[in-house]
Design a protein around this motif. Structure first.
Motif, mmCIF file in Angstrom:
data_model
loop_
_atom_site.group_PDB
_atom_site.id
_atom_site.type_symbol
_atom_site.label_atom_id
_atom_site.label_comp_id
_atom_site.label_asym_id
_atom_site.label_seq_id
_atom_site.Cartn_x
_atom_site.Cartn_y
_atom_site.Cartn_z
ATOM 1 N N ARG A 148 0.022 9.507 -5.200
ATOM 2 C CA ARG A 148 -0.221 10.505 -4.156
ATOM 3 C C ARG A 148 -0.952 11.755 -4.630
ATOM 4 O O ARG A 148 -1.653 12.395 -3.858
ATOM 5 N N ILE A 164 0.398 4.189 -2.649
ATOM 6 C CA ILE A 164 0.058 5.565 -2.237
ATOM 7 C C ILE A 164 1.082 6.555 -2.772
ATOM 8 O O ILE A 164 0.718 7.601 -3.315
ATOM 9 N N ILE A 202 -6.506 8.835 3.306
ATOM 10 C CA ILE A 202 -5.734 7.648 3.694
ATOM 11 C C ILE A 202 -6.194 7.251 5.086
ATOM 12 O O ILE A 202 -6.268 8.084 5.989
ATOM 13 N N ILE A 225 -4.770 10.780 -4.567
ATOM 14 C CA ILE A 225 -5.353 10.282 -3.322
ATOM 15 C C ILE A 225 -5.742 11.447 -2.414
ATOM 16 O O ILE A 225 -4.975 12.382 -2.222
ATOM 17 N N TYR A 253 0.824 -1.209 0.000
ATOM 18 C CA TYR A 253 0.000 0.000 0.000
ATOM 19 C C TYR A 253 0.859 1.261 0.000
ATOM 20 O O TYR A 253 0.517 2.246 -0.648
#
Length: 198
Positions: free
Chosen positions: A159, A155, A165, A162, A151
């Motif tokens: 990034r 991520i 989180i 996203i 993960y």
């Protein structure tokens, strides 16, 4: 828009061990029930299973894997689907135009590991190394499969897209990966557009 839609299959990746097989699985949320196993986020994101879930929701059907939300709503209880839709549906409803998505998930939830300095009575071995020791001593059987999805790498590679989180443990700050991930997001200023839940 049908009242069977949940925004999660269009925006989220969750790590779920409370599914029908007791194995680690990628799912749209932590209470979705699946018999499928995907060990790669990219292949899961437009897999046959999740595309079918999106199609069923848009056509007014209730996907079988979402049983817990349908049951809660039938019993007059506010479901996880309803709570998340209230918070995020309007923000991301433009994603509902497709069942196969080019856009990547904007929410990632994962378990960093089961290392924990506590052994809370209501916890489970897959979430606490302390509870695992207690259960081992008591001879209680349990199934515990380690998650193999990276993960942190996912991520960091995604990034910019996203926005949420969610890190669970064990104790997340017991793990160097958590600290390293957060330091890197701060270093690149990506922390400014990401909401973090620990």
């Amino acid at each position: 828009m049908p009242n069977t839609v949940c925004i999660m299959p269009w925006i989220a990746i969750d790590r779920n061990q409370n599914n029908l097989t007791s194995k680690v699985a990628l799912t749209p949320c932590c209470i979705y029930e699946t018999q499928e196993q995907h060990h790669d986020i990219n292949s899961y994101w437009n897999s046959k299973e999740i595309v079918k879930v999106r199609e069923e929701m848009l056509s007014g059907k209730k996907p079988k894997g979402c049983r817990k939300c349908w049951q809660a709503e039938k019993n007059g209880i506010l479901s996880y689907r309803q709570i998340l839709n209230k918070e995020r549906l309007d923000l991301f409803k433009n994603r509902l135009q497709d069942v196969r998505l080019d856009a990547q998930p904007i929410q990632v939830k994962f378990t960093v590991g089961n290392q924990c300095n506590l052994a809370c009575r209501m916890c489970l071995p897959n979430l606490s190394s302390g509870v695992k020791k207690v259960w081992d001593i008591l001879g209680i059987e349990y199934q515990f499969e380690k998650d193999t999805v990276d993960y942190t790498k996912y991520i960091l590679e995604n990034r910019k897209n996203i926005q949420y989180i969610d890190i669970i443990g064990g104790e997340p700050f017991y793990h160097k990966n958590t600290k390293n991930l957060l330091k890197e997001l701060i270093r690149t200023n990506d922390n400014k557009h990401i909401t973090l839940y620990i």
